[in-house]
Design an enzyme around this catalytic site. Sequence first.
Site, PDB file in Angstrom:
ATOM      1  N   LYS A  54     -64.381  23.680 -52.753  1.00 40.01           N
ATOM      2  CA  LYS A  54     -65.027  24.911 -53.004  1.00 40.01           C
ATOM      3  C   LYS A  54     -66.126  25.060 -51.820  1.00 40.01           C
ATOM      4  O   LYS A  54     -66.092  26.198 -51.086  1.00 40.01           O
ATOM      5  CB  LYS A  54     -65.737  25.190 -54.091  1.00 40.01           C
ATOM      6  CG  LYS A  54     -64.487  25.453 -55.141  1.00 40.01           C
ATOM      7  CD  LYS A  54     -65.225  25.335 -56.882  1.00 40.01           C
ATOM      8  CE  LYS A  54     -63.965  25.184 -57.751  1.00 40.01           C
ATOM      9  NZ  LYS A  54     -64.478  25.227 -59.153  1.00 40.01           N
ATOM     10  N   GLN A  98     -69.559  24.381 -62.550  1.00 43.72           N
ATOM     11  CA  GLN A  98     -68.635  23.416 -62.605  1.00 43.72           C
ATOM     12  C   GLN A  98     -68.382  22.968 -63.894  1.00 43.72           C
ATOM     13  O   GLN A  98     -69.270  22.343 -64.649  1.00 43.72           O
ATOM     14  CB  GLN A  98     -68.301  22.459 -61.596  1.00 43.72           C
ATOM     15  CG  GLN A  98     -67.199  21.481 -61.675  1.00 43.72           C
ATOM     16  CD  GLN A  98     -65.840  22.466 -61.187  1.00 43.72           C
ATOM     17  OE1 GLN A  98     -65.917  23.008 -60.374  1.00 43.72           O
ATOM     18  NE2 GLN A  98     -64.649  22.317 -61.749  1.00 43.72           N
ATOM     19  N   ASP A 121     -67.143  33.178 -61.588  1.00 45.34           N
ATOM     20  CA  ASP A 121     -66.081  32.700 -62.561  1.00 45.34           C
ATOM     21  C   ASP A 121     -65.264  33.769 -63.738  1.00 45.34           C
ATOM     22  O   ASP A 121     -64.566  33.333 -64.364  1.00 45.34           O
ATOM     23  CB  ASP A 121     -66.619  31.428 -63.422  1.00 45.34           C
ATOM     24  CG  ASP A 121     -65.750  30.055 -62.870  1.00 45.34           C
ATOM     25  OD1 ASP A 121     -64.856  29.871 -62.276  1.00 45.34           O
ATOM     26  OD2 ASP A 121     -66.355  29.023 -63.627  1.00 45.34           O
TER      27      ASP A 121
END
Length: 297
Positions: A54, A98, A121
């Site tokens: 990422k 994460q 997200d």
Amino acid sequence: MTANIIDGKVVAERLRAQVADEVARLRADYKLQPGLAVVLVGEDPASQVYVRSKGEHSLAVGMHSVTHRLPEDTRQEELIRLVAELNADPLIHGILVQLPLPRHLDEKAVIAAISPDKDVDGLHVVNAGRLASGLPALVPCTPLGCMIMLRETLGDLTGKRAVVVGRSLLVGKPIAQLLLAADCTVTIAHSRTKDLPDVCREADILVAAVGRPRMIRGDWIKPGATVIDVGINRVPFDDPEKAAQGKTKLVGDVAYKEALQVAGAITPVPGGVGLMTVACLLQNTVTAARRIAGIES
């Protein structure tokens, strides 16, 4: 006759190029550089790989990128404090913590602490509610990638019968909402659905997101249907000798070789939906930056 393969690498590369162009335009026209912050707690090897990817991809498209690596024993209040600092940072437009987090941390509380405007997200209840209400929202990256693939494969989705196998907050429920918004007729099924094979056979679009390797068999698929396989499962090799050596491979939730003989189009695993997730994360960060700055797309 075999199904057309929906190549995630090609679609993801094209999306990343579009994001890079948009980042360059925002920097040139508005002096705005979209910024992404990724937070990693602990030493999980798979998470480390994802986080590194990422960071590399966000830098490659011209974004501002920061990664916060915290020790396994980080306390809840320390993590929440970092999220609050990122919420207040004007250079950061997207925040991603994460998952999974170490067991002693409360994932729901951490997600709730992220500003909905920076929740790239798409997991905050505000974004979930906005999506369900048909309002502009930051959408979870994997469902967003699935929809891009479907539109590139089928064009207009109006009137299609869609079956989503899986009801997770991350994939199943949001992609069902996106398919509804695209004027599909949607059924959400799951591992306990009665007569699940018959339900799947009704689908023009079949999304497999149940987390069980090769659960969806070839004879569950309507001839000519488009199959989106979200599953990523690590299993022993079929070859007994390799399996005995402990070698494993990635497979989806669909029995791929069987499905190839029936479906009209299908995403492979690996090489399909998974490659779209990071590209959609970049797109979400650009979307968040634009909205925070009040710039119309």
